[in-house]
Design an enzyme around this catalytic site. Sequence first.
Site, mmCIF file in Angstrom:
data_model
loop_
_atom_site.group_PDB
_atom_site.id
_atom_site.type_symbol
_atom_site.label_atom_id
_atom_site.label_comp_id
_atom_site.label_asym_id
_atom_site.label_seq_id
_atom_site.Cartn_x
_atom_site.Cartn_y
_atom_site.Cartn_z
ATOM 1 N N TYR A 62 0.621 -1.236 -0.052
ATOM 2 C CA TYR A 62 -0.074 0.212 -0.005
ATOM 3 C C TYR A 62 0.905 1.201 -0.025
ATOM 4 C CZ TYR A 62 -4.045 -2.786 -0.157
ATOM 5 O OH TYR A 62 -5.074 -3.656 -0.450
ATOM 6 N N ARG A 65 1.451 1.849 -3.445
ATOM 7 C CA ARG A 65 0.327 2.506 -4.199
ATOM 8 C C ARG A 65 0.161 3.883 -3.548
ATOM 9 N NH1 ARG A 65 -4.650 -1.320 -4.302
ATOM 10 N NH2 ARG A 65 -5.338 0.205 -5.761
ATOM 11 N N ASN A 98 -12.315 2.498 -6.355
ATOM 12 C CA ASN A 98 -11.166 2.776 -6.397
ATOM 13 C C ASN A 98 -10.572 3.652 -5.249
ATOM 14 O OD1 ASN A 98 -11.148 2.087 -8.982
ATOM 15 N ND2 ASN A 98 -11.187 4.173 -9.970
ATOM 16 N N HIS A 115 -14.342 0.664 -1.421
ATOM 17 C CA HIS A 115 -13.252 -0.111 -1.032
ATOM 18 C C HIS A 115 -12.308 0.451 -0.381
ATOM 19 C CE1 HIS A 115 -14.503 -3.095 -4.429
ATOM 20 N NE2 HIS A 115 -15.299 -3.274 -3.531
ATOM 21 N N CYS A 123 -7.255 2.088 12.852
ATOM 22 C CA CYS A 123 -6.753 1.108 13.746
ATOM 23 C C CYS A 123 -6.876 -0.367 13.463
ATOM 24 C CB CYS A 123 -7.382 1.439 15.201
ATOM 25 S SG CYS A 123 -7.272 0.119 16.485
ATOM 26 N N THR A 185 -14.703 -1.092 -15.059
ATOM 27 C CA THR A 185 -14.744 -2.193 -14.067
ATOM 28 C C THR A 185 -15.045 -3.405 -14.926
ATOM 29 O OG1 THR A 185 -15.701 -2.985 -12.319
ATOM 30 C CG2 THR A 185 -16.966 -1.438 -13.324
ATOM 31 N N SER A 186 -14.278 -4.574 -14.641
ATOM 32 C CA SER A 186 -14.444 -5.682 -15.000
ATOM 33 C C SER A 186 -15.743 -6.466 -14.881
ATOM 34 C CB SER A 186 -13.220 -6.691 -15.011
ATOM 35 O OG SER A 186 -13.027 -6.580 -13.671
ATOM 36 N N GLU A 212 -13.761 -2.752 -23.411
ATOM 37 C CA GLU A 212 -14.112 -4.065 -23.474
ATOM 38 C C GLU A 212 -15.184 -4.473 -22.725
ATOM 39 O OE1 GLU A 212 -10.195 -6.352 -22.651
ATOM 40 O OE2 GLU A 212 -10.412 -5.519 -20.644
ATOM 41 N N ALA A 228 -12.388 5.623 -21.156
ATOM 42 C CA ALA A 228 -13.122 6.541 -20.553
ATOM 43 C C ALA A 228 -12.563 8.097 -20.810
ATOM 44 C CB ALA A 228 -13.093 6.350 -18.898
HETATM 45 N N1 APR Z 1 -11.354 3.441 -19.874
HETATM 46 C C1 APR Z 1 -12.202 2.775 -19.427
HETATM 47 N N2 APR Z 1 -12.218 1.261 -18.856
HETATM 48 C C2 APR Z 1 -10.893 0.730 -19.172
HETATM 49 C C3 APR Z 1 -9.706 1.517 -19.479
HETATM 50 C C4 APR Z 1 -9.995 2.881 -19.968
HETATM 51 N N3 APR Z 1 -9.028 3.828 -20.362
HETATM 52 N N4 APR Z 1 -8.684 0.754 -19.640
HETATM 53 C C5 APR Z 1 -9.175 -0.488 -19.115
HETATM 54 N N5 APR Z 1 -10.230 -0.234 -18.682
HETATM 55 C C6 APR Z 1 -11.374 -1.365 -18.125
HETATM 56 C C7 APR Z 1 -10.744 -2.725 -18.525
HETATM 57 O O1 APR Z 1 -11.453 -3.119 -19.924
HETATM 58 C C8 APR Z 1 -11.295 -3.654 -17.444
HETATM 59 O O2 APR Z 1 -12.729 -4.063 -17.751
HETATM 60 O O3 APR Z 1 -11.280 -1.184 -16.874
HETATM 61 C C9 APR Z 1 -11.735 -2.546 -16.324
HETATM 62 C C10 APR Z 1 -10.708 -2.821 -15.235
HETATM 63 O O4 APR Z 1 -10.820 -4.104 -14.318
HETATM 64 P P1 APR Z 1 -10.095 -4.729 -13.134
HETATM 65 O O5 APR Z 1 -8.658 -4.451 -13.234
HETATM 66 O O6 APR Z 1 -10.854 -5.823 -12.965
HETATM 67 O O7 APR Z 1 -10.742 -3.313 -11.939
HETATM 68 P P2 APR Z 1 -11.879 -3.458 -11.088
HETATM 69 O O8 APR Z 1 -13.149 -3.912 -11.847
HETATM 70 O O9 APR Z 1 -11.961 -1.998 -10.623
HETATM 71 O O10 APR Z 1 -11.882 -4.276 -9.946
HETATM 72 C C11 APR Z 1 -13.016 -4.221 -9.011
HETATM 73 O O11 APR Z 1 -11.246 -5.508 -7.606
HETATM 74 O O12 APR Z 1 -8.806 -6.026 -6.636
HETATM 75 C C12 APR Z 1 -10.224 -5.486 -6.626
HETATM 76 O O13 APR Z 1 -10.884 -3.992 -4.947
HETATM 77 C C13 APR Z 1 -10.425 -4.172 -6.066
HETATM 78 O O14 APR Z 1 -11.690 -2.345 -6.726
HETATM 79 C C14 APR Z 1 -11.089 -3.399 -7.126
HETATM 80 C C15 APR Z 1 -12.012 -4.605 -7.503
#
Ligand code: APR
Length: 240
Positions: A62, A65, A98, A115, A123, A185-186, A212, A228
Amino acid sequence: MTERILIGPADRVFVLTGAGISAESGLPTFRASDGLWAGHRIEDVCTPEALEANPALVWEFYSLRRAQGAAAEPNPAHRALAELEAKLGERFLLCTQNVDDLHERAGSQRLIHMHGELAKSRCQAECGRPPVEDRTVYRSLEEVPLCACGARLRPHIVFFGETPLEMKRIQRTLEESTLMVVIGTSGSVYPAASFVNWARQAGARTVYVGPERPLNAGAFTRIVEGNAGAVLPGLFEVSC
Ligand code: APR
């Protein structure tokens, strides 16, 4: 043809963002890093068990990060959401998965960090004292301060297996929303990945923005393909 999302006077907008919105600010997504950090699975440095067994490793992760987050700047996508909030006021809520602070640095105020936040610590013994602002990049575990109760501080992060923050407010707001926009977000981490289903049940339009298709793509009424930072500025047409 340029894509547009029309927002009318009766709309209430809920936005959910993930790591993808900060990708164009130079912060790697979890997927882009193959879920690995220095040979460790990310899940193995983001759990209560990891904190118990190896707090030095968790703090090292962390701290790195924090350093990356401090060096990054908000991008046009973060700014577009702050501008949308300025137009909609209390008809808008932004929920982010995020832990970086790029949304607030772009001007967002109606914001939930479900998150947790990189820039805070709390603490480790959960003594009840609130999280404190803490942007320090620690070089060793010995540098990490103690809480007033005597226990060590931990990052103010929701680890895998812990309950996300402000779930009641999220659920209440989703039930009242007419438009949900999900960005970058995936769709692989729950409960966030199920928010779109809650919004659909409430009758909302549901739009995904990203390069994607997410794993839960089938739950969206519309998918806007693209990065984005390129798509969000100019995406929203507010008529009120
Ligand atoms: N603009 C928009 N989306 C994007 C871009 C971009 N420039 N670049 C990548 N992406 C997309 C990818 O296609 C993918 O679907 O962002 C997504 C990122 O996915 P993850 O890495 O899985 O992140 P996220 O979904 O935020 O993860 C969720 O998982 O590890 C935990 O707590 C952590 O908050 C996090 C949670």
